[in-house]
Scaffold this motif. Structure first.
Motif, mmCIF file in Angstrom:
data_model
loop_
_atom_site.group_PDB
_atom_site.id
_atom_site.type_symbol
_atom_site.label_atom_id
_atom_site.label_comp_id
_atom_site.label_asym_id
_atom_site.label_seq_id
_atom_site.Cartn_x
_atom_site.Cartn_y
_atom_site.Cartn_z
ATOM 1 N N ASP A 286 0.812 -1.219 0.000
ATOM 2 C CA ASP A 286 0.000 0.000 0.000
ATOM 3 C C ASP A 286 0.842 1.263 0.000
ATOM 4 O OD1 ASP A 286 -3.044 -0.587 0.640
ATOM 5 O OD2 ASP A 286 -1.905 -1.982 1.869
ATOM 6 N N ASP A 287 1.973 1.228 0.714
ATOM 7 C CA ASP A 287 2.668 2.472 1.034
ATOM 8 C C ASP A 287 4.153 2.407 0.738
ATOM 9 O OD1 ASP A 287 4.085 1.600 3.767
ATOM 10 O OD2 ASP A 287 2.042 0.839 3.812
ATOM 11 N N ALA A 288 4.714 3.570 0.408
ATOM 12 C CA ALA A 288 6.156 3.722 0.204
ATOM 13 C C ALA A 288 6.592 5.027 0.859
ATOM 14 C CB ALA A 288 6.491 3.731 -1.288
ATOM 15 N N VAL A 289 7.861 5.106 1.277
ATOM 16 C CA VAL A 289 8.332 6.277 2.023
ATOM 17 C C VAL A 289 9.657 6.788 1.460
ATOM 18 C CG1 VAL A 289 7.144 5.713 4.194
ATOM 19 C CG2 VAL A 289 9.397 4.712 3.720
ATOM 20 N N TYR A 290 9.903 8.066 1.696
ATOM 21 C CA TYR A 290 11.156 8.703 1.291
ATOM 22 C C TYR A 290 11.326 9.949 2.154
ATOM 23 C CZ TYR A 290 14.264 11.746 -1.437
ATOM 24 O OH TYR A 290 15.275 12.589 -1.816
ATOM 25 N N ILE A 304 11.915 16.768 5.360
ATOM 26 C CA ILE A 304 10.764 16.515 4.501
ATOM 27 C C ILE A 304 10.523 15.008 4.475
ATOM 28 C CG2 ILE A 304 9.729 16.794 2.216
ATOM 29 C CD1 ILE A 304 10.425 19.441 3.498
ATOM 30 N N VAL A 305 9.316 14.606 4.758
ATOM 31 C CA VAL A 305 8.950 13.181 4.714
ATOM 32 C C VAL A 305 7.828 13.005 3.695
ATOM 33 C CG1 VAL A 305 8.008 11.222 5.994
ATOM 34 C CG2 VAL A 305 9.630 12.768 7.112
ATOM 35 N N TRP A 306 8.067 12.121 2.735
ATOM 36 C CA TRP A 306 7.060 11.776 1.736
ATOM 37 C C TRP A 306 6.468 10.408 2.080
ATOM 38 C CZ3 TRP A 306 5.428 14.275 -2.800
ATOM 39 C CH2 TRP A 306 6.123 15.433 -3.159
ATOM 40 N N VAL A 307 5.152 10.320 2.016
ATOM 41 C CA VAL A 307 4.464 9.026 2.135
ATOM 42 C C VAL A 307 3.578 8.878 0.908
ATOM 43 C CG1 VAL A 307 2.780 7.658 3.417
ATOM 44 C CG2 VAL A 307 4.507 8.994 4.655
ATOM 45 N N ALA A 308 3.876 7.887 0.075
ATOM 46 C CA ALA A 308 3.113 7.632 -1.151
ATOM 47 C C ALA A 308 2.207 6.424 -0.930
ATOM 48 C CB ALA A 308 4.056 7.381 -2.326
ATOM 49 N N ILE A 309 0.912 6.594 -1.243
ATOM 50 C CA ILE A 309 -0.074 5.539 -1.024
ATOM 51 C C ILE A 309 -0.695 5.129 -2.360
ATOM 52 C CG2 ILE A 309 -2.188 4.918 0.213
ATOM 53 C CD1 ILE A 309 0.216 5.490 2.024
ATOM 54 N N ALA A 310 -0.972 3.847 -2.517
ATOM 55 C CA ALA A 310 -1.594 3.338 -3.742
ATOM 56 C C ALA A 310 -2.887 4.090 -4.035
ATOM 57 C CB ALA A 310 -1.884 1.845 -3.590
ATOM 58 N N ASP A 311 -3.040 4.551 -5.269
ATOM 59 C CA ASP A 311 -4.227 5.319 -5.677
ATOM 60 C C ASP A 311 -5.324 4.356 -6.113
ATOM 61 O OD1 ASP A 311 -6.042 7.159 -6.500
ATOM 62 O OD2 ASP A 311 -4.768 8.131 -7.996
ATOM 63 N N VAL A 312 -5.946 3.712 -5.144
ATOM 64 C CA VAL A 312 -6.994 2.726 -5.422
ATOM 65 C C VAL A 312 -8.229 3.396 -6.010
ATOM 66 C CG1 VAL A 312 -8.518 1.015 -4.356
ATOM 67 C CG2 VAL A 312 -6.122 1.153 -3.650
ATOM 68 N N LYS A 423 19.410 5.705 5.763
ATOM 69 C CA LYS A 423 19.873 6.599 6.829
ATOM 70 C C LYS A 423 19.061 7.890 6.900
ATOM 71 C CE LYS A 423 24.636 4.989 7.530
ATOM 72 N NZ LYS A 423 26.076 5.346 7.449
ATOM 73 N N PRO A 424 18.720 8.524 5.755
ATOM 74 C CA PRO A 424 17.827 9.695 5.835
ATOM 75 C C PRO A 424 16.453 9.356 6.431
ATOM 76 C CG PRO A 424 18.964 9.681 3.738
ATOM 77 C CD PRO A 424 19.276 8.369 4.393
ATOM 78 N N LEU A 425 15.917 8.192 6.107
ATOM 79 C CA LEU A 425 14.631 7.800 6.694
ATOM 80 C C LEU A 425 14.736 7.685 8.209
ATOM 81 C CD1 LEU A 425 13.252 5.087 4.218
ATOM 82 C CD2 LEU A 425 12.130 7.235 4.844
ATOM 83 N N ILE A 474 7.848 2.972 10.181
ATOM 84 C CA ILE A 474 6.704 2.962 9.256
ATOM 85 C C ILE A 474 5.430 3.368 9.990
ATOM 86 C CG2 ILE A 474 5.267 1.480 7.815
ATOM 87 C CD1 ILE A 474 7.927 2.263 6.550
ATOM 88 N N GLU A 475 5.251 2.868 11.204
ATOM 89 C CA GLU A 475 4.044 3.213 11.973
ATOM 90 C C GLU A 475 3.932 4.722 12.184
ATOM 91 O OE1 GLU A 475 1.937 2.081 16.234
ATOM 92 O OE2 GLU A 475 4.116 2.073 16.086
ATOM 93 N N GLU A 476 5.016 5.373 12.591
ATOM 94 C CA GLU A 476 4.965 6.810 12.870
ATOM 95 C C GLU A 476 4.721 7.612 11.592
ATOM 96 O OE1 GLU A 476 4.779 10.225 15.106
ATOM 97 O OE2 GLU A 476 4.679 8.116 15.712
ATOM 98 N N MET A 477 5.342 7.217 10.502
ATOM 99 C CA MET A 477 5.135 7.952 9.249
ATOM 100 C C MET A 477 3.705 7.774 8.736
ATOM 101 S SD MET A 477 8.824 7.550 7.328
ATOM 102 C CE MET A 477 10.281 8.353 8.057
ATOM 103 N N MET A 478 3.131 6.580 8.931
ATOM 104 C CA MET A 478 1.737 6.362 8.528
ATOM 105 C C MET A 478 0.786 7.163 9.422
ATOM 106 S SD MET A 478 2.106 4.477 5.917
ATOM 107 C CE MET A 478 3.804 4.999 5.679
#
Length: 771
Positions: A286-290, A304-312, A423-425, A474-478
């Protein structure tokens, strides 16, 4: 379909009795209409009928029933044909291809209509209903004229149908229920049993008893599998809880016709090196991070935190067959050996899954954090992305820790990503941790287990789930992405479905305070519940002898989270605004939030529709019900798999902890497998044990010896029944001595409770005549 009758004042008020004598047809029907239903004796009493008039009434009722004007309700009751009471007891009698359930009054003739079931509006309805369950419902008429039965409470297994296993004896064939709470055993006729084999799993209807005593007769409706099938546990759970299985041809066709995404109407995010970090056996992503440092000089030390989610939402359009079936399923259901997905595999594991190296449609959020870990701003982007790598939690953690990955995992993928991506994550996550620490979400510890299944369906092992820093990242970013979604939608005044977790009730906090007093732990009873106060309690007891029991009782003090169109906040996370946005492949709530964002932020034409908005409250109730149904099914399947795993270890001893105290026994969770089983109170010793609710303990009436919640014990496995998931233990550990601070046991309390209070005779004793 008849309109349900609402309570009305009688046509014949008590102050003005109806004329004496046999009523005519219309008068009798008017009375039954106002009464809802009534027995012959009550009808006769109402109209003042005696003697010959009563006999005439019986004939009149029989004639009206034959004409179809009346219907039977129970053994002696009558009602106008097709009528329904405002509230009634029903059985779940059918389920359509979309998974909708239908109910019928339990005590009714064929005239009573079959009505579609809607979910409960309260959180205490007793779990998700399944085929054959008995329910308490309220009948309501919708604006379009259709009837629905609104679930009030689940009452238990119906006498209508049971799921059972075939047992063949020399003289008869029986159906024994798989529900360990059910005692209903059915006997089959020779004709019905002819083609059945020992161990077949069947769905059977319940008939009447062949004689005055003994089991009832049954009729097999469907053979659903065999108890010898290694995957029988999940089959039983699916059928027992009415989990919708598979998809209609229309939904499968819509999924098959889906096309790969293009850049049209989307921002190009393919240069951002997103990665997915999931369980090692995950099939959908479902999700990807950067993350990267904020280049803005005005936010020195920020990230800057990016969270990309599947565009269902791009594939599951409102009103489509896919949408209707996803809404009914509510969520994917995960069993140890299989997944019953919310979406067809061509989407869930294909076009919607953020696969490594493949273009995927995404709804992404870009979040800016300052040097103190506080979120300063965010914005949503509908884009096209390409995952740089698919990593497991263990791979990512091993790379960060500089250790060799676990056996059987590809260790070459993560190390090259260490400096540019991982490491940036981690740096961004540790910064976000400052804000999390200030927020102080509830820090209850959980002991989760994973059942490892072989390809043949056998249990290879039961392992404790590791709690890695990668999981927390992952939990905190979500969580922050979910908060951003709720904030954006509230700012635009757009309806949405919140994930809510209410504050513990005053009664629960009072019970906690009283229990802590028995451990000589102070708690101010008038203090408002706060996560920081609960965390302080957990920290103070974490290294002491009461750590496990305090953690357990604090957990039980919390309310259950659910979905709601009204914002109640999320107490456990200590957040004022929270919605589920990050898992639209497996949760319908997230899909609704995606559509709401698309509509509110003008990100496309496939956003929330007016119909979605009009039924958003009902959708929240529907998916809450589906979530409870899934949780119950997953729990039951796990119990059955564990019972099968332990069935060849009957007689062995295990270490465990008391996790439940009831008047009928102790529930013990084993340290090795996390399995739960019962030690019956009748096996604990020669004296009578009383359930002390305040102390969460069974206490000996004569000696005061006690078995408290949280006590570490040793037990012997006496019985393991895979088909029901039941485990029975025998206690080996001796009880704790009496608590010197507790009141002295009251001897004979049982005998006193069995006698009526002064002024009356014991039950069953009749006063003799004076002579």
């Amino acid at each position: 379909m008849a309109k349900p009758r609402t309570p009305k004042s009688s046509k014949f008020p008590a102050a003005a009795k109806p004329p004496a004598g046999l009523p005519d047809r219309e008068t009798l029907l008017a009375f039954l209409r106002s009464a809802g239903e009534s027995g012959k004796a009550d009808i006769a009493r109402h109209f003042g009928l005696k003697g010959a008039d009563r006999r005439a009434l019986r004939e009149m009722l029989r004639e009206l029933e034959a004409q179809g004007a009346l219907g039977k309700r129970g053994r002696k009751g009558f009602a106008e044909a097709g009528s329904l009471p405002p509230v009634g007891v029903v059985d779940v009698v059918d389920r359509d291809a979309d998974g909708d359930m239908f109910v019928k009054l339990t005590r009714a003739d064929d005239d009573a209509p079959i009505v579609r079931l809607s979910p409960a509006r309260n959180a205490d309805a007793g779990g998700a209903p399944g085929m054959g369950d008995r329910l308490l419902v309220r009948f309501e008429r919708l604006e379009n004229g259709e009837l629905e039965a609104r679930l009030i409470k689940k009452l238990g297994q119906s006498a209508h149908k049971i799921l059972g296993v075939i047992r063949k004896h020399r003289r008869e064939t029986r159906v024994e229920p798989v529900d360990r709470k059910s005692k209903e055993v059915l006997v089959l006729t020779e004709l019905d049993a002819r083609d059945l084999k020992e161990g077949d799993l069947v769905l059977a209807s319940v008939g009447s008893a062949a004689g005055r005593y003994g089991p009832k007769q049954g009729k097999v409706l469907e053979v659903v599998g065999s108890e010898d099938d290694p995957r029988a546990a999940s089959l039983i759970a699916i059928h027992s809880h009415g989990i919708p299985v598979g998809f209609s041809e229309a939904a499968e066709a819509e999924a098959a016709n889906a096309q790969p995404p293009t850049l049209q109407g989307r921002d190009d995010l393919r240069d951002l090196p997103f990665v997915t970090i999931d369980p090692v056996d995950a099939r959908d992503h479902d999700d990807a991070v950067y993350a990267h440092p904020d280049p803005d000089a005005g936010n020195a030390g920020g990230w800057i935190v990016w969270v990309a989610i599947a565009d269902v939402a791009a594939y599951v359009r409102p009103g489509s067959a896919l949408d209707r079936e996803a809404r009914e399923k509510g969520n994917s259901v995960y069993f140890p050996d299989r997944v019953e997905p919310m979406l067809p595999e061509v989407l869930s594991n294909g076009l919607c899954s953020l696969r490594e190296g493949e273009n995927r449609a995404t709804l992404a959020v870009r979040m800016v954090f300052d040097s103190a870990g506080r979120k300063k701003s965010h914005r949503f982007v509908r884009g096209l992305m390409r995952s740089a790598a698919k990593l497991s939690y263990e791979q990512a953690q091993a790379a960060i820790d500089g250790v060799i990955p676990p056996d059987g995992q590809d260790g070459d993928k993560a190390p090259p990503l260490l400096d540019p991506i991982l490491k940036p994550l981690w740096a961004a996550f540790r910064l976000m941790g400052k804000g999390r620490e200030i927020r102080s979400p509830l820090a209850i510890e959980s002991d989760e287990r994973k059942i490892v299944i072989t390809r043949e369906g056998e249990i290879a092992s039961i392992n404790r789930r590791a709690s890695l820093e990668a999981h927390k990242l992952i939990e905190e970013m979500m969580i922050q992405a979910n908060v951003s979604a709720a904030e954006s939608l509230e700012a635009k005044r757009t309806p949405l479905i919140y994930r809510v977790h209410d504050t513990p009730s005053q009664e629960k906090v009072q019970n906690l305070a009283e229990f802590l007093a028995t451990l000589e732990i102070k708690w101010n009873k008038g203090e408002a519940p706060q996560t920081s106060r609960f965390n302080k309690l957990l920290d103070e007891t974490r290294d002491g002898p009461h750590a496990a029991i305090v953690n357990e009782v604090v957990l039980r003090t919390q309310m259950q989270a659910h979905y709601s169109a009204d914002n109640l906040g999320h107490f456990g996370l200590n957040l004022a605004k929270y919605a589920h946005f990050t898992s639209p492949i497996r949760r319908y709530a997230d899909l609704i939030v995606h559509r709401a964002l698309i509509r509110a932020l003008n990100l496309g034409t496939d956003g929330l529709t007016d119909q979605d908005v009009s039924q958003i409250k009902d959708t929240a109730e529907t998916i809450t019900y589906a979530e409870r149904r899934a949780m119950a099914a997953e729990r039951d399947a796990t119990d059955r798999y564990i019972a099968a795993f332990l069935s060849d270890r009957v007689g062995a001893t295990f270490n465990g902890r008391i996790t439940g105290v009831t008047r009928f026994g102790l529930f013990v969770k084993l340290d090795e497998t996390g399995a739960d089983g019962l030690v019956p109170v009748s096996t604990l010793g020669q004296e009578f044990f009383v359930h002390d609710e305040r102390m969460h303990a069974l206490v000996g009436e004569r000696t005061g010896k006690r078995w408290p919640l949280g006590l570490q014990v040793e037990v012997k496995l006496v019985e393991a029944t895979p088909v029901t998931g039941g485990l029975l233990f025998e206690m080996i550990t001796e009880p704790l001595p009496a608590d010197p601070r507790a009141p002295r046991p009251r001897l004979g309390a049982r005998r006193q409770a069995a006698v009526k209070p002064r002024g009356g005779l014991p039950k069953g004793v009749r006063r003799g005549k004076r002579r």
